[in-house]
Design an enzyme around this catalytic site. Structure first.
Site, mmCIF file in Angstrom:
data_model
loop_
_atom_site.group_PDB
_atom_site.id
_atom_site.type_symbol
_atom_site.label_atom_id
_atom_site.label_comp_id
_atom_site.label_asym_id
_atom_site.label_seq_id
_atom_site.Cartn_x
_atom_site.Cartn_y
_atom_site.Cartn_z
ATOM 1 N N HIS A 184 89.748 49.195 44.239
ATOM 2 C CA HIS A 184 90.419 49.303 42.945
ATOM 3 C C HIS A 184 90.090 50.665 42.316
ATOM 4 C CE1 HIS A 184 91.722 45.318 43.285
ATOM 5 N NE2 HIS A 184 91.028 44.713 42.337
ATOM 6 N N CYS A 216 87.026 41.732 39.562
ATOM 7 C CA CYS A 216 86.840 42.957 40.332
ATOM 8 C C CYS A 216 87.253 44.213 39.569
ATOM 9 C CB CYS A 216 87.584 42.864 41.657
ATOM 10 S SG CYS A 216 89.283 42.261 41.546
#
Length: 355
Positions: free
Chosen positions: A262, A134
């Site tokens: 993120h 990710c």
């Protein structure tokens, strides 16, 4: 008429699986049967796909037939499960798209981000296509677009990883929320050494310490020379996707008290001179990227703003230390969408044309 291919979603009840089922409802209808699978503990539950409640089938030693007739299998499970079952799916005739780390370093398994190297998915000696982690997926579309224009020579990245990127995803979110409940309302916490750690007690969950009111400069397991496994993955995956095995990359991964999304601070040095204006033009026209960059007006991406969206959002683009070949910028992306489910689905949709 050729029947539409059968899709298996392995890990349908997990955090990424839930996002995947939402996406399948809204993406182009290229699939015939969609079969929902999971490990035995989740089997028998119900999950909705295309607005229909479906029973989740068990994936275990006594039910390998659940993979019979599958054309493409999306594996959204921990790497030990993928390592065991992805070859079984391939042996039964399926192409596998795997989101775990089980096959990312295998030279016979392409590591694919469709916006950057979609062509790589066409050659799959083991019948498996891997999706990066990710953090890599948060930054790679922007870095790839700039690389195509200016030639990237060096990267220094600092990733601020959300709680949902830890462990099985939901475990990290649950731990953060529990910790926030323990520290809420105490206006003195965070002012004395160790007071947050004492307040959180044994409720650290999958984290090496308290995440609420804190930042943890560690993510993953111990690697070489003091690096963590997450930092090594960002380096290795970025090199593979860009096709630059010798690219100099320094990565630091932090865990921050954010539920999902993120963020990555990027310092990029290029082979050729670069201007902010031209970088803006490249980013604004790149697939999978949204340029959101007017700090004076308060326009820059944050995890709270981009969660639940598909693109990587880029802002704070600026010349780095008067170096005509370097830029600094900030990028955010939802780690459960582009950081996992969306990239896997994009790979699957590109592969299905060859089935």
């Amino acid at each position: 008429m050729t029947p539409k291919p059968t899709l298996a979603v392995v890990g349908a009840t997990g955090a990424v699986g839930s996002v995947m089922l939402q996406m399948l409802t809204h993406h182009a209808d290229v699939w015939g049967e969609i079969r929902l699978l999971d490990t035995p503990g989740a089997a028998g539950s119900k999950a909705a796909v295309r607005g229909v409640e479906c029973e989740v089938l068990a994936l275990d030693e006594d039910s390998e037939e659940s993979l019979d007739g599958v054309d493409l299998a999306l594996f959204l499970v921990p790497e030990e499960v993928a390592a065991r079952w992805a070859p079984v799916a391939v042996a039964k005739g399926a192409v596998v798209v795997d989101t775990s780390a089980a096959f990312r370093g295998d030279p016979d398994v392409p590591l694919v981000v469709p916006e950057v190297n979609a062509h790589a998915a066409r050659v799959r000696p083991r019948g498996i296509v891997a999706s990066p982690g990710c953090t890599t997926l948060a930054l790679i579309a922007a870095v790839g677009a700039l690389h195509a224009e200016f030639g990237v020579a060096e990267l220094v990245v600092t990733a601020q990883q959300a709680a949902s990127g830890a462990g099985a995803g939901q475990a990290g979110v649950d731990a953060l929320r529990a910790q926030l409940g323990l520290v809420a309302g105490d206006g003195e916490l965070g002012t004395q050494p160790g007071d947050v750690r004492r307040a959180v007690g044994e409720n650290s969950g999958p984290f090496p310490g308290p995440l609420a009111l804190n930042v943890l400069p560690w993510s993953g397991t111990a690697g070489e020379d003091g690096a963590s496994s997450e930092e090594e993955r960002v380096r290795d995956e970025t090199r593979r996707v860009l096709g630059l095995p010798g690219l100099r990359i320094a990565a630091t991964c932090l865990r921050v008290p954010v539920v999902s999304g993120h963020s990555v601070s990027v310092h990029a040095r290029f082979e050729h001179p670069v201007t902010v204006g031209r970088a803006h033009e490249v980013l604004a026209t790149s697939p999978g990227v949204v340029l959101y960059d007017d700090p004076a007006a308060g326009d820059f991406p944050t995890p709270a703003d981009v969660v639940g969206t598909d693109p990587a959002w880029v802002g704070r683009v600026r010349r780095s230390m008067d170096d005509e070949r370097a830029l600094d910028f900030f990028v955010c992306a939802d780690n459960l969408r582009k950081g996992a489910a969306l990239n896997a689905l994009q790979i699957a949709e590109s592969v299905v044309t060859d089935l």
